[in-house]
Design a protein around this motif. Structure first.
Motif, PDB file in Angstrom:
ATOM      1  N   PRO A 110       0.829  -1.205   0.000  1.00  0.00           N
ATOM      2  CA  PRO A 110       0.000   0.000   0.000  1.00  0.00           C
ATOM      3  C   PRO A 110       0.870   1.265   0.000  1.00  0.00           C
ATOM      4  N   LEU A 111       0.246   2.373  -0.280  1.00  0.00           N
ATOM      5  CA  LEU A 111       0.978   3.643  -0.265  1.00  0.00           C
ATOM      6  C   LEU A 111       1.590   3.888   1.114  1.00  0.00           C
ATOM      7  N   ALA A 112       0.852   3.540   2.145  1.00  0.00           N
ATOM      8  CA  ALA A 112       1.324   3.628   3.532  1.00  0.00           C
ATOM      9  C   ALA A 112       0.448   2.713   4.371  1.00  0.00           C
ATOM     10  N   MET A 113       0.918   2.368   5.548  1.00  0.00           N
ATOM     11  CA  MET A 113       0.173   1.464   6.419  1.00  0.00           C
ATOM     12  C   MET A 113      -0.898   2.182   7.234  1.00  0.00           C
ATOM     13  N   MET A 114      -0.816   3.505   7.280  1.00  0.00           N
ATOM     14  CA  MET A 114      -1.810   4.298   7.997  1.00  0.00           C
ATOM     15  C   MET A 114      -2.306   5.422   7.092  1.00  0.00           C
ATOM     16  N   LEU A 115      -3.596   5.718   7.179  1.00  0.00           N
ATOM     17  CA  LEU A 115      -4.193   6.705   6.289  1.00  0.00           C
ATOM     18  C   LEU A 115      -3.578   8.084   6.479  1.00  0.00           C
TER      19      LEU A 115
END
Length: 389
Positions: A110-115
């Motif tokens: 994913p782009l990052a693990m947290m939004l």
């Protein structure tokens, strides 16, 4: 939400416009290299991985130049697109460092693990006029584009409901310790189990759906860990998730991901006139079929001999099957590079990457009580590929 994107400073220099550097050379990097072999005009201008042994094995096998750090990787190829192929937990910090260095980035999912981290990257890219695209890129592939063309053409009538499956079998009992790439990288089972099948795989159909119908308005999801004693150090992510997706301009969709249920990568689009289907999300050349609805001796059914829906050829370079996939992983980076070269909007927009991340995280993190979640991001529908219009 996007901002103005800086063109590649190489301008009309086709060589520079076709350069990439690889940040990380683990399991997935070999899949990109196999795809590069089918993609003319793209040069690997450098590779770096913090594991010196892995870096040496990879660069020797593929005959590509190794660099001795991130700074050297970026400095030696100032016009190259960065392919961030690091482990998911490192995506935020590594992409952030590349954006701070004024580099366009194509990130593995994913782009990052947290939004919040993904939103930070999105804001940085917008402020700097940089492209920030995210895998997977199979929405640009022939199967997804064929389905999109069929939907727009009304072959099945108005789509009313979609079922999408991304079940991979009972993976904890698979012989994954024998899964090695050409250059010798093992399948990173601990990282895969910690990150979770939803973050790893939901995008293979979410990107298709968002490209056809635009943004998801509401996610109603649940997720769970059904196999608690996996190999490796936890904590482990949910190994099952299911979601009902409500789009602003599309049919209600049910998406399921697991590494528990028997293998099923099918998608069925139920329309007024019949059903469009595809059985292989990880195959760019997978057949797309349409079964019209009929009444036979008072019985309502889909035609037992569905027709195959095809686009005119050629479409895009294909990659032979390796393991479970027959996907060209370079379709996304090529789209970014060509958009930079031609000064046109990229189909894989920054907004698309952020929205995909939010929807995926909403599904994975729903747990038992997450319920209905309203999305805070949005994006436009994707422009079809020229050969799919």
């Amino acid at each position: 939400m996007g901002g103005t994107v800086k063109p590649n400073s190489a301008g009309a220099d086709s060589r520079a416009a076709g350069q990439v550097v690889l940040l990380g050379c683990g399991f997935v990097a070999d899949l990109y290299m196999r795809s590069l072999q089918a993609t003319p005009g793209i040069e690997v201008a450098g590779v770096w991985d913090r594991d010196a042994t892995r870096l040496a094995a990879f660069c020797t096998h593929w005959d590509v130049p190794a660099r001795d750090g991130l700074a050297a990787l970026l400095a030696r190829a100032p016009n190259a697109l960065v392919l961030n192929l690091t482990n998911p937990a490192e995506h935020f910090e590594t992409t952030k460092a590349c954006l701070e260095a004024d580099r366009h980035v194509y990130s593995e999912k994913p782009l990052a693990m947290m939004l919040d981290d993904a939103k930070t990257l999105h804001t940085m890219a917008a402020e700097k006029g940089l492209m920030l695209a995210s895998a997977p890129c199979s929405a640009l592939g022939e199967a997804a584009q064929t389905l999109g063309h069929a939907i727009r053409s009304g072959i099945a009538g108005t789509p009313r409901l979609i079922y999408a499956e991304l079940d991979d079998g009972f993976v904890p009992q698979a012989a994954y310790d024998k899964w090695l790439t050409e250059s010798g990288a093992p399948w990173p089972y601990e990282d895969e189990f910690r990150v979770g099948c939803t973050l790893e795989h939901a995008g293979y159909y979410l990107t298709w759906l968002i490209s056809w119908f635009g943004p998801v308005r509401t996610v109603v999801a649940a997720s769970a860990e059904t196999i608690p004693e996996k190999e490796g150090a936890g904590p482990f992510a949910p190994d099952f998730a299911t979601a009902t997706l409500f789009f602003d301009n599309g049919p209600v969709t049910r998406l399921t991901c697991s590494i528990v249920a028997p293998h099923d990568h099918g998608i069925r689009i139920v329309g007024d006139k019949g059903v469009l289907s595809c059985k292989a999300a990880w195959d760019n050349s997978a057949k797309v079929r349409f079964a019209r609805r009929i009444n036979l001796r008072r019985r309502l059914m889909e035609h037992p001999f569905p027709q195959t829906v095809r686009l005119k050829q050629p479409t895009h370079p294909k990659v032979k099957r390796w393991g479970a996939a027959a996907m060209n992983f370079m379709l996304g980076p090529v789209e970014v590079l060509e958009a930079l070269r031609d000064g046109r909007p990229c189909r894989l927009t920054n907004d698309f990457a952020l929205h995909l991340t939010e929807v995926t995280l909403a599904i994975q993190n729903a747990g038992e009580t997450g319920g209905a979640q309203t999305m805070t991001t949005t994006c436009d529908r994707m422009e079809p590929m020229p050969w799919a219009k």
